[in-house]
Design a protein around this motif. Structure first.
Motif, PDB file in Angstrom:
ATOM      1  N   VAL A  37       0.841  -1.197   0.000  1.00  0.00           N
ATOM      2  CA  VAL A  37       0.000   0.000   0.000  1.00  0.00           C
ATOM      3  C   VAL A  37       0.879   1.251   0.000  1.00  0.00           C
ATOM      4  CG1 VAL A  37      -1.671   1.337   1.360  1.00  0.00           C
ATOM      5  CG2 VAL A  37      -2.000  -1.113   1.031  1.00  0.00           C
ATOM      6  N   ALA A  38       1.971   1.222   0.759  1.00  0.00           N
ATOM      7  CA  ALA A  38       2.893   2.362   0.812  1.00  0.00           C
ATOM      8  C   ALA A  38       3.499   2.627  -0.570  1.00  0.00           C
ATOM      9  CB  ALA A  38       3.995   2.104   1.828  1.00  0.00           C
ATOM     10  N   ALA A  39       3.890   1.574  -1.271  1.00  0.00           N
ATOM     11  CA  ALA A  39       4.464   1.728  -2.609  1.00  0.00           C
ATOM     12  C   ALA A  39       3.414   2.268  -3.581  1.00  0.00           C
ATOM     13  CB  ALA A  39       5.019   0.393  -3.102  1.00  0.00           C
ATOM     14  N   ALA A  40       2.182   1.782  -3.468  1.00  0.00           N
ATOM     15  CA  ALA A  40       1.102   2.263  -4.341  1.00  0.00           C
ATOM     16  C   ALA A  40       0.806   3.734  -4.070  1.00  0.00           C
ATOM     17  CB  ALA A  40      -0.158   1.416  -4.124  1.00  0.00           C
ATOM     18  N   GLU A  41       0.870   4.148  -2.811  1.00  0.00           N
ATOM     19  CA  GLU A  41       0.640   5.550  -2.461  1.00  0.00           C
ATOM     20  C   GLU A  41       1.695   6.448  -3.112  1.00  0.00           C
ATOM     21  OE1 GLU A  41       0.031   8.226   1.541  1.00  0.00           O
ATOM     22  OE2 GLU A  41       1.654   6.757   1.526  1.00  0.00           O
ATOM     23  N   GLN A  42       2.945   6.033  -3.049  1.00  0.00           N
ATOM     24  CA  GLN A  42       4.023   6.817  -3.651  1.00  0.00           C
ATOM     25  C   GLN A  42       3.813   6.933  -5.167  1.00  0.00           C
ATOM     26  OE1 GLN A  42       6.299   8.333  -1.580  1.00  0.00           O
ATOM     27  NE2 GLN A  42       5.110   7.377   0.038  1.00  0.00           N
ATOM     28  N   ALA A  43       3.466   5.827  -5.800  1.00  0.00           N
ATOM     29  CA  ALA A  43       3.220   5.836  -7.243  1.00  0.00           C
ATOM     30  C   ALA A  43       2.033   6.726  -7.593  1.00  0.00           C
ATOM     31  CB  ALA A  43       2.999   4.407  -7.745  1.00  0.00           C
ATOM     32  N   HIS A  44       1.009   6.710  -6.749  1.00  0.00           N
ATOM     33  CA  HIS A  44      -0.175   7.550  -6.959  1.00  0.00           C
ATOM     34  C   HIS A  44       0.203   9.032  -7.044  1.00  0.00           C
ATOM     35  CE1 HIS A  44      -4.177   9.313  -6.431  1.00  0.00           C
ATOM     36  NE2 HIS A  44      -3.672  10.002  -5.417  1.00  0.00           N
ATOM     37  N   PHE A  45       1.200   9.431  -6.274  1.00  0.00           N
ATOM     38  CA  PHE A  45       1.633  10.821  -6.280  1.00  0.00           C
ATOM     39  C   PHE A  45       2.736  11.096  -7.297  1.00  0.00           C
ATOM     40  CE2 PHE A  45      -0.299  10.722  -1.982  1.00  0.00           C
ATOM     41  CZ  PHE A  45      -1.242  11.713  -2.194  1.00  0.00           C
ATOM     42  N   GLY A  46       2.965  10.135  -8.187  1.00  0.00           N
ATOM     43  CA  GLY A  46       3.920  10.340  -9.271  1.00  0.00           C
ATOM     44  C   GLY A  46       5.364  10.072  -8.900  1.00  0.00           C
ATOM     45  N   LEU A  47       5.593   9.426  -7.791  1.00  0.00           N
ATOM     46  CA  LEU A  47       6.956   9.101  -7.359  1.00  0.00           C
ATOM     47  C   LEU A  47       7.257   7.662  -7.768  1.00  0.00           C
ATOM     48  CD1 LEU A  47       6.738  10.767  -3.850  1.00  0.00           C
ATOM     49  CD2 LEU A  47       7.823  11.700  -5.895  1.00  0.00           C
ATOM     50  N   HIS A  48       8.095   7.523  -8.789  1.00  0.00           N
ATOM     51  CA  HIS A  48       8.396   6.199  -9.362  1.00  0.00           C
ATOM     52  C   HIS A  48       9.880   5.905  -9.254  1.00  0.00           C
ATOM     53  CE1 HIS A  48       4.338   5.932 -10.970  1.00  0.00           C
ATOM     54  NE2 HIS A  48       4.484   7.182 -11.394  1.00  0.00           N
ATOM     55  N   PRO A  49      10.252   4.661  -8.996  1.00  0.00           N
ATOM     56  CA  PRO A  49       9.376   3.533  -8.646  1.00  0.00           C
ATOM     57  C   PRO A  49       8.837   3.685  -7.230  1.00  0.00           C
ATOM     58  CG  PRO A  49      11.667   2.820  -8.549  1.00  0.00           C
ATOM     59  CD  PRO A  49      11.672   4.253  -9.022  1.00  0.00           C
ATOM     60  N   GLY A  50       7.577   3.332  -7.079  1.00  0.00           N
ATOM     61  CA  GLY A  50       6.897   3.500  -5.800  1.00  0.00           C
ATOM     62  C   GLY A  50       7.571   2.755  -4.665  1.00  0.00           C
ATOM     63  N   TRP A  51       8.083   1.568  -4.938  1.00  0.00           N
ATOM     64  CA  TRP A  51       8.717   0.777  -3.889  1.00  0.00           C
ATOM     65  C   TRP A  51       9.975   1.464  -3.346  1.00  0.00           C
ATOM     66  CZ3 TRP A  51      13.721  -0.705  -4.372  1.00  0.00           C
ATOM     67  CH2 TRP A  51      14.262  -0.713  -5.663  1.00  0.00           C
ATOM     68  N   LEU A  52      10.720   2.116  -4.230  1.00  0.00           N
ATOM     69  CA  LEU A  52      11.939   2.796  -3.798  1.00  0.00           C
ATOM     70  C   LEU A  52      11.612   4.017  -2.929  1.00  0.00           C
ATOM     71  CD1 LEU A  52      14.999   3.064  -3.854  1.00  0.00           C
ATOM     72  CD2 LEU A  52      14.771   4.360  -5.976  1.00  0.00           C
ATOM     73  N   TRP A  53      10.612   4.786  -3.347  1.00  0.00           N
ATOM     74  CA  TRP A  53      10.204   5.951  -2.563  1.00  0.00           C
ATOM     75  C   TRP A  53       9.609   5.526  -1.231  1.00  0.00           C
ATOM     76  CZ3 TRP A  53      11.362  10.937  -3.248  1.00  0.00           C
ATOM     77  CH2 TRP A  53      11.904  11.316  -4.480  1.00  0.00           C
ATOM     78  N   ALA A  54       8.852   4.425  -1.225  1.00  0.00           N
ATOM     79  CA  ALA A  54       8.269   3.927   0.027  1.00  0.00           C
ATOM     80  C   ALA A  54       9.377   3.466   0.975  1.00  0.00           C
ATOM     81  CB  ALA A  54       7.290   2.790  -0.245  1.00  0.00           C
ATOM     82  N   ALA A  55      10.346   2.738   0.469  1.00  0.00           N
ATOM     83  CA  ALA A  55      11.462   2.283   1.308  1.00  0.00           C
ATOM     84  C   ALA A  55      12.248   3.469   1.853  1.00  0.00           C
ATOM     85  CB  ALA A  55      12.372   1.350   0.500  1.00  0.00           C
ATOM     86  N   THR A  56      12.484   4.460   1.000  1.00  0.00           N
ATOM     87  CA  THR A  56      13.203   5.660   1.436  1.00  0.00           C
ATOM     88  C   THR A  56      12.417   6.382   2.531  1.00  0.00           C
ATOM     89  OG1 THR A  56      14.216   5.891  -0.736  1.00  0.00           O
ATOM     90  CG2 THR A  56      14.177   7.858   0.665  1.00  0.00           C
ATOM     91  N   ALA A  57      11.110   6.506   2.328  1.00  0.00           N
ATOM     92  CA  ALA A  57      10.267   7.181   3.326  1.00  0.00           C
ATOM     93  C   ALA A  57      10.325   6.444   4.665  1.00  0.00           C
ATOM     94  CB  ALA A  57       8.830   7.287   2.827  1.00  0.00           C
TER      95      ALA A  57
END
Length: 155
Positions: free
Chosen positions: A44-64
């Motif tokens: 869900v965290a990765a999908a949220e990041q992707a929803h806001f245009g932050l790709h790849p979502g998994w990388l942004w979620a892990a960073t967050a």
């Protein structure tokens, strides 16, 4: 250091040792909760990041997750506060620009996003302030004692 503007009872409260610890914990509480929530439901965290245009979502979620939990821990422990608060501030700034881009919205959505944008701006200011205060030797009793010892040797 008491202010002449503060009544004695207010100054006494502001000097309570646990208040500084509690304030730091409360300042980062949303980041702790956000980091744990993302960690417990990473998809869900990765999908949220992707929803806001932050790709790849998994990388942004892990960073967050790393920044939210690691930065919060540094602030709460009063160690490398500039690093923890700085990371949280940058993460908050990115979130403001992506999730609260009020200048692209209209109506009630714009009202809500504008409010959230400036609340986050205030949170960044709080992180700056905790970094400034934590840089003072008096914010850490052991650091204050070391500072006084160094000053005594140099005189």
């Amino acid at each position: 250091m008491a202010s002449e503007d503060s009544p004695n009872w207010i100054s006494a409260i502001l000097r309570w040792p646990l208040l500084w610890h509690a304030a730091r914990l409360l300042l980062v509480s949303a980041y702790l909760l956000g980091g744990l929530t993302k960690l417990l439901d990473f998809a869900v965290a990765a999908a949220e990041q992707a929803h806001f245009g932050l790709h790849p979502g998994w990388l942004w979620a892990a960073t967050a997750i790393v920044v939210e939990l690691g930065g919060s821990l540094l602030v709460v422990l009063n160690r490398f506060v500039w690093l923890g608060a700085g990371g949280l501030g940058i993460l908050t700034f990115v979130a403001m620009l992506t999730a609260n881009a009020f200048w692209t919205m209209g109506g009630h959505e714009k009202f809500m996003a504008t409010n959230a944008f400036f609340e986050h701006l205030g949170l960044i200011a709080g992180l700056v302030i905790v970094s400034i205060v934590s840089d003072e030797p008096s914010s850490d009793p052991s650091r204050a004692a070391r500072s006084q010892a160094v000053q005594g040797v140099s005189q």
